[in-house]
Write an enzyme that holds these catalytic residues in place. Structure first.
Site, PDB file in Angstrom:
ATOM      1  N   SER A   1      -9.768  -0.708   7.441  1.00  0.00           N
ATOM      2  CA  SER A   1      -9.224  -0.449   6.107  1.00  0.00           C
ATOM      3  C   SER A   1      -8.536  -1.626   5.437  1.00  0.00           C
ATOM      4  O   SER A   1      -8.211  -1.546   4.250  1.00  0.00           O
ATOM      5  CB  SER A   1      -8.250   0.739   6.158  1.00  0.00           C
TER       6      SER A   1
ATOM      7  N   SER B   1      -9.336   1.900   3.348  1.00  0.00           N
ATOM      8  CA  SER B   1      -8.467   2.671   2.485  1.00  0.00           C
ATOM      9  C   SER B   1      -7.457   1.832   1.712  1.00  0.00           C
ATOM     10  O   SER B   1      -6.738   2.359   0.854  1.00  0.00           O
ATOM     11  CB  SER B   1      -7.706   3.701   3.321  1.00  0.00           C
TER      12      SER B   1
ATOM     13  N   LYS C   1       0.835  -1.198   0.000  1.00  0.00           N
ATOM     14  CA  LYS C   1       0.000   0.000   0.000  1.00  0.00           C
ATOM     15  C   LYS C   1       0.875   1.255   0.000  1.00  0.00           C
ATOM     16  O   LYS C   1       1.908   1.305   0.675  1.00  0.00           O
ATOM     17  CB  LYS C   1      -0.891  -0.027   1.240  1.00  0.00           C
TER      18      LYS C   1
END
Length: 564
Positions: free
Chosen positions: A287, A263, A193
């Site tokens: 997330s 996210s 990420k």
């Protein structure tokens, strides 16, 4: 500011008077922070920011704190668990022939399921490299080819490190020929990420604010991946500074008109679309689990502090977790083994029951939940009972725990951005992010402390339910992935903001710091439904054992349309 009307109200949909009180309180907080909602954004800002205030109000109403409840930034202290986060040791154990290094011996696996990645899962790819069936250059090259061919439609990656990854893959192959390629992920392509530092690459955290933020060193989790032989092929998209559930620019591989979740939406979409078999995400109020459920993959939020967050841009220091997303439980377990380093449990586990004991969470604090989602979880529970599992119904005060997370995250996120805001100004922040930071900076100390003080109580309640059970079970989300342009969703006749809907069930367990794994439970209208399993603090490997059994009982969901 008139907060008194909230103090003793019941937790549920607001009436018009309560909504007016909330709007007034929000306006006062915005004004105190030097902000005023633009007319066109007023409704959205009220939904997203008033969500924090409503949840904090629920905490104050429900918690009934007294002086014997001290603030606690580390939830694991409530049970005396200590994870060796600072340890640099990585478990690179290789399995004996015919044995799995990732799950306890005897744990069932979903061997017959359709894998999203054409090269197989992480466990299979690691075996292929180890036994010489495929080279790292071949696996990495094929992953890069899939990214080049498919990611224009999916939007999972924000940065592809093609040249660097192929060079690293060639070195992994040379190491294997010399007999030194013994890492648990040797030669296997993975993604991380874009909140996580990769040396030499920009960590933008989904924001133009950090467009020039080039990392000088790997985050500890990336260092552990490399030590285990993994090859990082790129960085995946995230919602701005991880504050959101949409991940702009990334679509759901099951339906491009739906969100991938956030996210960590880029990581989940990359795995679901078969671009890579495993990726890293972070989780502050769901997330990792939210996009995993939206995209039909498995994601683990480890016990808080078990996996280090050094080199990861923070949203909330005491609620942030870093963990793996992969196609199935065995692959998640392999990534977890590497990420946990010295905290991974050595050797085989102790005796465990052949059939797990699971408490299914029920009660009003879950509502509203789409009836079709409930029916999917009902069917999974029937399958588990048919396989011999023992299930009973339990309740938890999720509303108060949601409030605790809101109080903690709001204040800590505001402080995490204080220096960047002071040094670079407001340019580059979205209006929603800037408003959250300003309100966080103006948060009341009593609200923040109430969140930290409630934490120990909620940990005790979760651990108490787990004293005679192996896991707790609940829907990961109350609905399937919302439409990309939706600001609200209607669930069981109740209209809810998208962010409120998607964080309401996973978020409370960032208060407890418990390990939680989301895995696919079925499909509703052609879209995945996720179910979450909650384990004991520090009991991540036992939770993975239970998850493997649940995965074996769950129906196969197939492969999304956007895959290779």
């Amino acid at each position: 500011m008139r907060c008194s009307p909230w103090r003793h109200r019941s937790i549920g949909p607001m009436d018009e008077g309560e909504r007016a009180d909330l709007a007034e309180a929000l306006a006062a907080r915005l004004a105190a922070a030097g902000l005023h909602a633009p007319p066109g954004d007023a409704d959205r800002l009220e939904r997203d920011l008033a969500l924090h205030l409503e949840r904090v109000a629920a905490l104050i109403a429900e918690a009934d704190l007294d002086p014997s409840d001290p603030p606690m930034t580390d939830p694991t202290r409530a049970v005396g668990w200590s994870g060796a986060v600072a340890s640099g040791a990585v478990d690179n154990h290789q399995p004996a022939p015919g044995r799995s290094a990732t799950l306890p011996e005897g744990a069932p696996t979903a061997a017959g399921r359709v894998r999203a990645c054409p090269d197989g899962g992480l466990v299979e790819q690691a075996r292929m490299v180890r036994e010489g069936e495929a080279s790292s250059v071949e696996l990495v090259g094929r992953a890069l080819e899939r990214v080049d061919r498919l990611d224009g439609r999916v939007g999972a990656f924000v940065l592809v490190l093609a040249e660097q990854a192929l060079a690293e893959a060639a070195e992994r192959d040379r190491q294997r020929r010399r007999g030194s390629g013994t890492g648990a992920l040797h030669g296997v392509p993975v993604a991380v990420k874009d909140l996580i530092d990769v040396a030499g690459a920009v960590t933008a955290a989904g924001s133009p604010k950090l467009a020039a933020n080039r990392a000088t060193a790997d985050a500890e989790v990336v260092a552990r991946l490399r030590a285990a032989g993994a090859v990082v092929v790129g960085k995946t998209r995230t919602h701005e500074f991880a504050y959101g559930v949409v991940t702009p620019g990334t679509v759901n591989p099951w339906d491009p008109g739906r969100i991938a979740g956030g996210s960590s939406g880029g990581s989940a979409a990359a795995v679901a679309a078969g671009l890579v078999a495993g990726a890293l995400g972070s989780d502050t109020a769901g997330s990792i689990r939210i996009p995993s459920a939206c995209c039909g993959v498995a994601g683990l939020k480890p016990t808080w502090g078990r996996v280090p967050a050094t080199g990861v841009w923070p949203l909330s220091w005491s609620c942030d977790h870093v963990g793996p997303i992969a196609d199935g439980v065995a692959d998640v377990a392999l990534l977890d083994q590497v990420l946990a380093g010295g905290t991974a449990r050595p050797g085989p586990p102790g005796p465990r029951p052949a059939a797990p004991r699971i408490g299914r969470l029920v009660g009003g604090d879950l509502d509203p939940v789409d009836p079709a989602v409930t029916a999917t979880v009902d069917e999974l529970c029937r399958r588990l009972e048919a396989a011999g599992a023992a299930l009973d119904e339990v309740t938890l005060p999720l509303a108060a725990a949601r409030g605790a997370v809101a109080a903690i995250v709001l204040a800590e996120a505001g402080e995490a951005h204080a220096r960047l805001l002071a040094e670079t100004g407001e340019d580059g922040y979205s209006r929603a992010m800037l408003s959250m930071i300003r309100i966080g900076r103006s948060a009341l100390a009593g609200e923040y402390l109430a969140g930290l003080r409630y934490r120990a109580r909620f940990v005790a309640q979760v651990e108490g339910l787990l004293a005679g059970r192996d896991a707790l079970l609940l829907p990961t989300l109350p609905c399937v992935a919302p439409a990309s342009d939706a600001r609200t969703v209607t669930i069981a006749g109740t209209q809810v903001g998208v962010q409120a809907a998607l964080t309401r069930l996973p978020g409370p367990f960032n208060c407890s710091g418990s390990p939680v794994l989301s895995l696919p439970a079925g499909l509703v209208g052609g879209l995945p439904v996720g179910v979450s399993l909650v384990g004991r603090i520090g009991g991540d490997r036992d939770l993975l054992d239970v998850a493997a059994r649940v995965e074996a009982a769950a129906p196969a969901i197939g492969r999304p349309t956007a895959g290779p």
